[in-house]
Design an enzyme around this catalytic site. Structure first.
Site, PDB file in Angstrom:
ATOM      1  N   SER A  14       1.097  -1.144  -0.155  1.00 11.55           N
ATOM      2  CA  SER A  14      -0.468   0.052  -0.333  1.00 11.55           C
ATOM      3  C   SER A  14       0.554   1.503  -0.036  1.00 11.55           C
ATOM      4  CB  SER A  14      -0.711  -0.212   0.772  1.00 11.55           C
ATOM      5  OG  SER A  14      -2.046  -0.904   1.523  1.00 11.55           O
ATOM      6  N   ASP A  64      -9.051  -5.943  -5.073  1.00 10.99           N
ATOM      7  CA  ASP A  64      -8.395  -5.286  -4.234  1.00 10.99           C
ATOM      8  C   ASP A  64      -9.029  -3.798  -4.661  1.00 10.99           C
ATOM      9  OD1 ASP A  64      -7.742  -2.988  -2.086  1.00 10.99           O
ATOM     10  OD2 ASP A  64      -4.855  -3.296  -3.156  1.00 10.99           O
ATOM     11  N   HIS A  69      -5.628  -7.304  -0.587  1.00  6.12           N
ATOM     12  CA  HIS A  69      -5.029  -6.412  -0.371  1.00  6.12           C
ATOM     13  C   HIS A  69      -3.105  -6.679   0.156  1.00  6.12           C
ATOM     14  CE1 HIS A  69      -3.380  -1.759   0.292  1.00  6.12           C
ATOM     15  NE2 HIS A  69      -4.058  -1.917   1.293  1.00  6.12           N
TER      16      HIS A  69
END
Length: 485
Positions: free
Chosen positions: A153, A407, A432
């Site tokens: 991320s 995701d 994710h």
């Protein structure tokens, strides 16, 4: 006000594993880009040298917006891979998160204290730390250990940008679920919520998606007066009664974040990070929602409330729902919200194409909200593009971008190869950054393949590095032959 603070924090989850670390601190310059101050602070980092043998590599995790110990205990891929590479494992904490607070308890007290919180300063911290690690662990004679950056991320964005901006510091980067394209002019703002909607429809049901879509208007209609708001609060088991339109907006934002989080953590096995959740939580949520019969507006709200319990009360330990939070972990929301107003402006909107309330994106209004909240305004929407190049990656090298297509942040990710040295790995059944989690017997084939690809790429980078700096020795031959493509 939605700053989308949770997108990178959902990257890691508690597991049954317990990894040991030595906690260390380094005296770090407060401002890497000014010579007018000698102020410093203590940046925390964690080290595991269980598998390390010189001159093997350093696996360097570029910390996200949160306490680094949480990430360190829940990034199993590094630990699963380190024995093969005899790697030193290092997790670096991002400034202003965890215990790395430049001004202690005053760090968030004013814009003058918060002004040193940025991705640019964080990357400089990492380079500074890597240089110190070389002094601590390299074998000397001017030779350095190869360093591979990892991140998911926001951490994945940082690992890729570390390789782009400071290529001499790391030989390559594994950037998982890194939405480096989630900026103005690159990714349409409606993409994020469209993916969430598709996931609910395809993995849950069309009925489930339609019920959620209908619920926003239903809740607003019921909550038009005090009695209605009290009914909504009771049905949804809220810790405090919704008393105003502002409170109602907070409630609906809370629900939106839960749906988004369910999409991001939709793993095939039970996970425990944001909240304890069953495997395939969207399927469980939608099965629950679809099974509740209702005949009026209050019945619909009750059906929604029953399904929400899958997220908020799966362990049956939650007495009431606090709409000020959607997670049990400390996710550094204050810091990320500030960054969302400065160097990390990621336009997101919802339209008729998704199941959420329509929420347009307006930069002027966004700027006003930022000023009201933090007394700062974003300079412009293009800071990350100017700093790191946006989607112009043709000069970059040795980066793997991986994305799980379940995701919603994959919409702003790198989904195709840029060049032979900047590659994209897609996990159609991945959520994710599934690939950075510890291996699990329920992992889908595409997640397993992604991890294997990562290891091959790392070995290739290492083989080239050892050939260049050490000559034709056992390290080069080991990586060149064992992981030959």
């Amino acid at each position: 006000m939605r700053f989308y603070a949770l997108f990178c924090c959902v990257a890691f989850y508690r597991s049954v594993n317990c990894y040991d670390f030595v906690t260390k601190y380094i005296e770090m310059p407060l401002d890497h880009f000014s010579f007018t101050s000698n102020a410093t602070f203590k940046l925390r980092y964690l080290v595991n040298d269980t598998y390390f043998r010189q001159p093997s590599p350093v696996f360097f995790y570029t910390g996200n917006e949160g306490d680094i110990s949480m990430f360190a205990q829940n990034t199993g891929f590094l630990f699963d891979s380190a024995p093969e590479f005899k790697a030193l494992i290092v997790f670096a904490e991002h400034r202003y998160y965890g215990t790395s607070l430049p001004f202690g308890n005053l760090s968030y007290s004013s814009p003058s204290h918060l002004g040193y919180l940025s991705s640019q300063q964080a990357l400089a911290d990492y380079v500074y730390l890597i240089n110190d690690l070389q002094k601590q662990y390299a074998i000397g004679d001017g030779q350095k250990l190869p360093v591979v950056a990892f991140g998911g991320s926001y951490g994945g964005m940082l690992s890729s940008w570390l390789r782009i901006k400071y290529p001499y510091a790391v030989i390559g980067a594994i950037a998982s679920s890194a939405p480096i394209f989630q900026f103005k002019g690159i990714t349409p703002c409606h993409t994020f919520y469209k993916i969430v909607t598709d996931v609910f429809r395809n993995l849950g049901s069309e009925k489930c998606e339609k019920t959620i879509r209908k619920s926003w208007t239903t809740i607003r209609n019921v909550a038009k007066d005090d009695n209605g708001r009290a009914n909504v609060s009771s049905i949804l088991r809220l810790c405090s009664i919704v008393k105003s339109v502002d409170d109602l907006n907070v409630l609906l934002d809370w629900m939106s974040e839960i749906y988004t989080n369910l999409a991001m953590v939709n793993y095939p096995y039970p996970a425990d990070f944001l909240m304890p959740l069953p495997g395939n939580p969207i399927r469980v949520f939608c099965n629950t929602l679809d099974s509740v019969e209702y005949h009026d507006d209050l019945g619909l709200i009750k059906a929604i409330g029953t399904a929400l319990e899958i997220y908020t009360n799966y362990t049956q330990q939650t007495k009431c729902n606090d709409i000020e939070t959607t997670a049990t972990a400390d996710l550094g929301e204050k810091g990320w919200n500030f960054q969302s107003c400065t160097d990390m402006i990621m336009p997101i909107c919802s339209t008729d194409e998704d199941m959420f309330e329509n929420t347009p994106y307006n930069f002027t209004e966004y700027s006003e909200k930022c000023f009201k909240e933090y007394s700062v305004r974003p300079r412009n929407e293009n800071v990350p593009i100017l700093e790191y190049g946006g989607d112009d990656l043709e000069t970059a090298s040795n980066i793997v971008f991986s994305n799980g297509l379940l995701d919603p942040w994959s919409g702003g990710g790198v989904l195709k190869n840029i060049s032979s040295k900047v590659t994209a790995v897609l996990m159609p059944d991945g959520a994710h950054h599934s690939d950075l989690r510890a291996k699990n017997h329920l992992d889908t084939e595409d997640v397993v393949n992604a991890r294997n690809f990562h290891k091959k790429q790392i070995a290739s980078w290492l083989g080239q590095y050892y050939w260049r700096y050490y000559g034709n020795n056992e390290y080069h031959l080991n990586y060149a032959l064992k992981y030959k493509h």
